[in-house]
Design a protein around this motif. Sequence first.
Motif, PDB file in Angstrom:
ATOM      1  N   THR A 189      28.953 -74.873  -7.983  1.00  0.00           N
ATOM      2  CA  THR A 189      28.374 -74.920  -6.639  1.00  0.00           C
ATOM      3  C   THR A 189      29.173 -75.855  -5.742  1.00  0.00           C
ATOM      4  OG1 THR A 189      26.185 -74.508  -7.587  1.00  0.00           O
ATOM      5  CG2 THR A 189      26.252 -75.319  -5.327  1.00  0.00           C
ATOM      6  N   ARG A 190      29.658 -76.947  -6.305  1.00  0.00           N
ATOM      7  CA  ARG A 190      30.514 -77.856  -5.537  1.00  0.00           C
ATOM      8  C   ARG A 190      31.781 -77.126  -5.098  1.00  0.00           C
ATOM      9  NH1 ARG A 190      30.275 -83.285  -5.569  1.00  0.00           N
ATOM     10  NH2 ARG A 190      29.168 -83.394  -7.567  1.00  0.00           N
ATOM     11  N   GLN A 191      32.327 -76.327  -5.989  1.00  0.00           N
ATOM     12  CA  GLN A 191      33.527 -75.549  -5.677  1.00  0.00           C
ATOM     13  C   GLN A 191      33.231 -74.534  -4.569  1.00  0.00           C
ATOM     14  OE1 GLN A 191      34.879 -72.435  -8.532  1.00  0.00           O
ATOM     15  NE2 GLN A 191      36.699 -73.722  -8.759  1.00  0.00           N
ATOM     16  N   LEU A 192      32.084 -73.858  -4.665  1.00  0.00           N
ATOM     17  CA  LEU A 192      31.713 -72.864  -3.659  1.00  0.00           C
ATOM     18  C   LEU A 192      31.453 -73.519  -2.309  1.00  0.00           C
ATOM     19  CD1 LEU A 192      30.940 -69.914  -2.989  1.00  0.00           C
ATOM     20  CD2 LEU A 192      28.601 -70.490  -3.631  1.00  0.00           C
ATOM     21  N   ALA A 193      30.733 -74.635  -2.302  1.00  0.00           N
ATOM     22  CA  ALA A 193      30.398 -75.313  -1.053  1.00  0.00           C
ATOM     23  C   ALA A 193      31.651 -75.765  -0.309  1.00  0.00           C
ATOM     24  CB  ALA A 193      29.483 -76.502  -1.329  1.00  0.00           C
ATOM     25  N   ALA A 194      32.722 -76.043  -1.050  1.00  0.00           N
ATOM     26  CA  ALA A 194      33.969 -76.465  -0.420  1.00  0.00           C
ATOM     27  C   ALA A 194      34.698 -75.289   0.229  1.00  0.00           C
ATOM     28  CB  ALA A 194      34.881 -77.135  -1.450  1.00  0.00           C
ATOM     29  N   GLN A 195      34.312 -74.063  -0.139  1.00  0.00           N
ATOM     30  CA  GLN A 195      35.033 -72.882   0.341  1.00  0.00           C
ATOM     31  C   GLN A 195      34.306 -72.123   1.431  1.00  0.00           C
ATOM     32  OE1 GLN A 195      37.137 -70.362  -2.545  1.00  0.00           O
ATOM     33  NE2 GLN A 195      36.355 -71.692  -4.157  1.00  0.00           N
ATOM     34  N   VAL A 196      32.997 -72.263   1.527  1.00  0.00           N
ATOM     35  CA  VAL A 196      32.237 -71.486   2.512  1.00  0.00           C
ATOM     36  C   VAL A 196      31.560 -72.414   3.503  1.00  0.00           C
ATOM     37  CG1 VAL A 196      31.841 -69.590   0.905  1.00  0.00           C
ATOM     38  CG2 VAL A 196      30.150 -71.422   1.072  1.00  0.00           C
ATOM     39  N   ASP A 197      31.473 -71.962   4.744  1.00  0.00           N
ATOM     40  CA  ASP A 197      30.786 -72.719   5.786  1.00  0.00           C
ATOM     41  C   ASP A 197      29.353 -72.208   5.857  1.00  0.00           C
ATOM     42  OD1 ASP A 197      30.215 -74.350   7.931  1.00  0.00           O
ATOM     43  OD2 ASP A 197      30.983 -72.914   9.406  1.00  0.00           O
ATOM     44  N   HIS A 198      28.524 -72.682   4.932  1.00  0.00           N
ATOM     45  CA  HIS A 198      27.163 -72.171   4.798  1.00  0.00           C
ATOM     46  C   HIS A 198      26.240 -73.335   4.440  1.00  0.00           C
ATOM     47  CE1 HIS A 198      23.772 -69.724   3.594  1.00  0.00           C
ATOM     48  NE2 HIS A 198      24.425 -68.613   3.898  1.00  0.00           N
TER      49      HIS A 198
END
Length: 386
Positions: A189-198
């Motif tokens: 989730t940390r990886q995803l949060a760094a990639q998407v503006d959401h």
Amino acid sequence: MDEALLRSLTPSVLAVLVRRGADFAAAEDAVQDALVEAVRVWPADPPRDAKGWLVTVAWRKFLDATRADTARRRREDHVDQEPAPGPAPSADDTLQLYFLCAHPSLTPSSAVALTLRAVGGLTTRQIAQAYLVPEATMAQRISRAKRIVSGVRLDQPGDVATVLRVLYLVFNEGYSGDVDLAAEAIRLTRQLAAQVDHPEAAGLLALMLLHHARRATRTAPDGSLVPLAEQDRGRWDTAAIAEGVGILQAALARDRLGEFQAQAAIAALHADAPTAEETDWVQIVEWYDELMRLTDSPVVRLNRAVAVGEADGPRAGLAALAALDDSSPGSSVPRHAAVAAYLHERDGDPATAARLYVEAAQKAPNLAERDYLTRQAARLNARRRR
């Protein structure tokens, strides 16, 4: 050999192969072959560009398999497309891989398993141990999932909400076997949060951190459950709490409230209270009202009844619980009987509470919870016999 490096590179290498035209199952096999080769070669001859090395070797593994399994014309087409060796593109395709693994055609359990395999880099054995199923069963589940998504293109926008739901399911699996799925979910989730503006990606990460900060205090040395009110707050992970609160505040400031942000706000209020008695239950009820507006699920209503019982007294909580019974099949809501037992005990009705604790124990989802509820019933019955 840096196992963490290999695991972190696996999803982006797999995504490169899929983007180049390899079907998912074949690409995943080729990447696994490349990882085996890396374990053999890297200790004596480490590459300067680890990702580029893996992409090159995996693509060649894929081509070798293609030459063995397809007709000559198909084989030559693939060979002609082979890129020259060299550094891999810096673009990160991991986000598209998230979307692929969370494809709506997959069942939730298959999406979780495929995410752990393709994005998390876990072995089939590790995933099977985490889910307490035979390795062969998990292998079949993952194989079916790979077949389903093999024809899916990666050039379409993905659904972030679906990916977040899959990661939430991973986190809720917690810990079993030799894989800490809660920690793995936080990493992904940390990886995803760094990639998407959401903002909901940030909300989910905050929620995970705040819940995980209390993990060490949730069970006693003998494995028995420790309720939130009885946990040793001095052992909570203050660094994780501070990070979670900071991430949540930044997400809330964007004024795009979502379910995970509301849940994280509730968790933050629990984490902020120095003692159970100092918990701001009134504000927690307000956040549950927001959460009901967003989801209006029976589980949210059940948790709100507990909060109302703490804020306004047990009879108010029982009234909120009665409203849940009127609006949905209350007995089917998980832990409904346990909440009713707790509120009846606080309202001075130990006989009803003991009966409901027994009923709740019979419906408990795991042994630790069943033992805890059974002990509560025994405690009340013993007190009544004195």
